[in-house]
Every structure is written in C-alpha cells, then in structure tokens.
Scaffold this active site. Structure first.
Site, PDB file in Angstrom:
ATOM      1  N   HIS A 166       5.237  -3.889   7.621  1.00  0.00           N
ATOM      2  CA  HIS A 166       4.298  -4.739   6.599  1.00  0.00           C
ATOM      3  C   HIS A 166       4.269  -6.089   7.313  1.00  0.00           C
ATOM      4  O   HIS A 166       4.579  -7.399   6.532  1.00  0.00           O
ATOM      5  CB  HIS A 166       4.859  -4.703   4.881  1.00  0.00           C
ATOM      6  N   GLU A 270      -0.658  -4.248   9.352  1.00  0.00           N
ATOM      7  CA  GLU A 270       0.939  -2.959   8.819  1.00  0.00           C
ATOM      8  C   GLU A 270       0.484  -2.054   9.637  1.00  0.00           C
ATOM      9  O   GLU A 270      -0.431  -1.361   9.649  1.00  0.00           O
ATOM     10  CB  GLU A 270       0.413  -3.067   7.883  1.00  0.00           C
TER      11      GLU A 270
HETATM   12  O1  TA6 Z   1      -0.903  -4.599   2.412  1.00  0.00           O
HETATM   13  C1  TA6 Z   1      -1.734  -4.779   1.889  1.00  0.00           C
HETATM   14  C2  TA6 Z   1      -1.625  -4.328   0.221  1.00  0.00           C
HETATM   15  O2  TA6 Z   1      -1.044  -3.543  -0.597  1.00  0.00           O
HETATM   16  C3  TA6 Z   1      -1.921  -5.397  -0.755  1.00  0.00           C
HETATM   17  O3  TA6 Z   1      -3.156  -4.281  -1.310  1.00  0.00           O
HETATM   18  C4  TA6 Z   1      -1.261  -6.266  -1.408  1.00  0.00           C
HETATM   19  O4  TA6 Z   1      -1.070  -6.060  -2.488  1.00  0.00           O
HETATM   20  C5  TA6 Z   1      -0.313  -6.675  -0.397  1.00  0.00           C
HETATM   21  O5  TA6 Z   1      -0.141  -5.295  -0.018  1.00  0.00           O
HETATM   22  C6  TA6 Z   1       1.408  -7.202  -0.897  1.00  0.00           C
HETATM   23  O6  TA6 Z   1       1.400  -6.176  -1.673  1.00  0.00           O
HETATM   24  P1  TA6 Z   1       3.317  -6.954  -2.860  1.00  0.00           P
HETATM   25  O7  TA6 Z   1       3.463  -5.723  -3.196  1.00  0.00           O
HETATM   26  O8  TA6 Z   1       3.764  -7.394  -1.089  1.00  0.00           O
HETATM   27  O9  TA6 Z   1       2.505  -7.995  -3.219  1.00  0.00           O
END
Ligand code: TA6
Length: 298
Positions: A166, A270
C-alpha cells in the site's frame, strides 16, 4: 548490525536503529541511496535514491505503536484488503502490518543490499484467519527500491487472500500530478459503493477524494510530478490490481493519524491483488507480489 563492503565502488550497509516510539528499524544504505524498514509490520518507511528527495510519504501525525499501523511508507495489507468480510472487529487491511516480523537475513553484494523479514501463523492470527502460512518480505536497495512479498501456504487446504503493498508516495501537490498506466482499465469506485467504472482518460488527475481499485491490470504506473520535476515509476509483478487513493479534505480530517492539511502532499499507488483478483493458493504453493520503485527526471 552493520556490514560495510570495502571493495566495491558502492558501499552497502545495514544498521539497526530505533524508529519513533522505540520501534526496531533497519537503516539500509546502498551508495547514497537510503531506505528504512521496521520489524513492526515489515513496514518500509523511507526510500531516498542517491542525491534525491524522499520518495515515500509519512504522516507527521502517524502513530508509532505496536498496536497501530504506521500512516505512510508501504504498509503490507494481508491476508485481506480493506475491511474483513463479515467481521467488523477485525483489523482493517489484515493483521500483517500490525504484527512483529522476524529479521531473517541481511545480505550485501556489490552495494546491493537485501533484507528479509518473515511472519508465520500463530494462535493470534489463527483466531482471525484460520490458515497456516509463512510470509516473507524482501526489501532490496540498489539504485532503486524493490519489495517482494512472498506468501507460502504451509497448510493442507487451499487458502484465498487479498493483499497489497500500500505505497504512499510524496508529491509536490496532488492537484498538479497525473498518473499514467491505467487508461482504459476497469475499476471499482469505493466512493460509489464499489460501482464498476472504466478509466476513460489516459491520465488520472485529482480534483477530490479518490479511492479506486483497478482490476485485471499488470501494468506499471507512472506518476508525473511537475512541481518536483520527477517521474516515479511503480513497476510490479504478481499483482493484478492497482489501488489509487487520496483522501482529500474531509476524509483527512476524519483520520486521527493523518494531518488535516497533509492530503496535497501524497498519493497512494498500491500494487495489490484485491476484489476480483484475490489469490487462491493450494497447499505447499507460494505466490510473490513484487514492486519496483524508481525515480527519473521529468
Ligand atoms: O487504499 C485505499 C484504502 O482502502 C482507503 O479506502 C483508505 O481506507 C486507505 O486504504 C487507508 O486505510 P487505513 O486502514 O490504513 O486507514
């Protein structure tokens, strides 16, 4: 722990340091390039190519605790991406990024440094996901950064998981950048409840919160940043989904570990296997998701 290579033109070394919160971290140097990886979540938090500006973005409001994910760098999402289906209590993006990984090996050759960390199933993980597995994260630093996340099914039954590296990238201003490589691809728009859409324009630009899972794409992504006159290439193998995310104003304000005014300085590209592209792995088999991040002048 530091290994200094005397002979080659380029020096490679690894040093154990303390990250914020007293978390164990490995400072990795190859020539003038630097990277940092923590035992906590096998989380890569920094990458700066020789003589260049930091490539990964870290929030100034991130928690640095063993029970929380770090906001920024490259969180490892495994064994599920996003919320766990049917279990609201389960940690978002899986347990890998909030687990303590073991340092398995440190190798250096001709200035190319490779660090491997591993995580295996435990009674805690089995409560959340009842599968036997061994995860290995190899971080390789030379001119550019490589990350290889290998998942081995050490159990006796097939297992299905979703995952992502990510990656949070630092940008001059998300309103000025464009991302190439996903033109024509299908994506699930998380802002419209996962509605299936098509990326019509060749370039993705940002004019608001953006949260998209592009599916069935194995292509590199190029981030063009005119403000910092650089192009970041996110190359990948073993990944069929790419997630593009910027929280913009309102979502940033709702996240405690994300400064309200930080959203213009970052974007996530990601490299994943999510949604339609979840991985099913037979017993004894292994799958690797690889990412290469490099920077060139724009
Ligand atoms: O990367 C996309 C995502 O799924 C977004 O929806 C947002 O929630 C992000 O990940 C970050 O997630 P986190 O659990 O690290 O706050």
């Amino acid at each position: 722990m530091s290994q200094q290579d005397s002979g080659s033109s380029k020096q490679g070394m690894v040093e154990m340091i303390q990250a914020p919160g007293g978390l164990d971290a490995l400072l990795i140097r190859s020539g003038d390039s630097e990277a940092e990886a923590l035992r906590h979540g096998a989380h890569v938090t920094r990458f700066a190519p020789s003589g260049g500006r930091e490539v990964l973005w870290l929030s100034g409001s991130s928690a640095w605790r063993e029970d929380s994910p770090i906001r920024g760098g490259v969180p490892i999402c495994f064994p599920w991406f996003g919320a766990k289906e049917g279990d609201e209590e389960a940690p978002g993006h899986g347990f890998a990024r909030i687990s303590q990984w073991q340092i398995e090996s440190v190798e250096e050759e001709e200035g190319r440094v490779q660090v491997a960390l591993s995580l295996e199933d435990s009674p805690e993980t089995r409560k959340l996901w009842d599968h036997a597995f061994r995860a290995r994260m190899q971080v390789v630093l030379a001119e550019h950064l490589e990350m290889h996340l290998s998942i081995e099914n050490t159990g006796t039954a097939p297992m299905t998981y979703s995952q992502a590296l990510h990656t949070y990238l630092a940008v001059s201003d998300v309103r000025e950048i464009r991302i190439l490589g996903l033109g024509g691809r299908e994506y699930l728009d998380k802002l419209q409840g996962g509605k299936r859409m098509r990326q019509e324009a060749e370039a993705i630009r940002f004019e608001g919160e953006t949260d998209r899972i592009y599916v069935h794409t194995e292509d590199d992504c190029l981030l063009e940043d005119p403000g910092w006159k650089r192009r970041i290439r996110v190359a990948k193998e073993g990944s069929r989904s790419t997630v593009i995310w910027n929280p913009w104003v309102d979502k940033s304000a709702r996240m405690e570990d994300f400064g309200d005014d930080e959203w213009p300085g970052m974007v996530c590209i990601e490299s994943a296997n999510a949604a339609d592209n979840a991985v099913t792995l037979g017993p004894g088999l292994e799958h690797t998701l690889s990412v290469g991040i490099s920077v060139e002048e724009l």
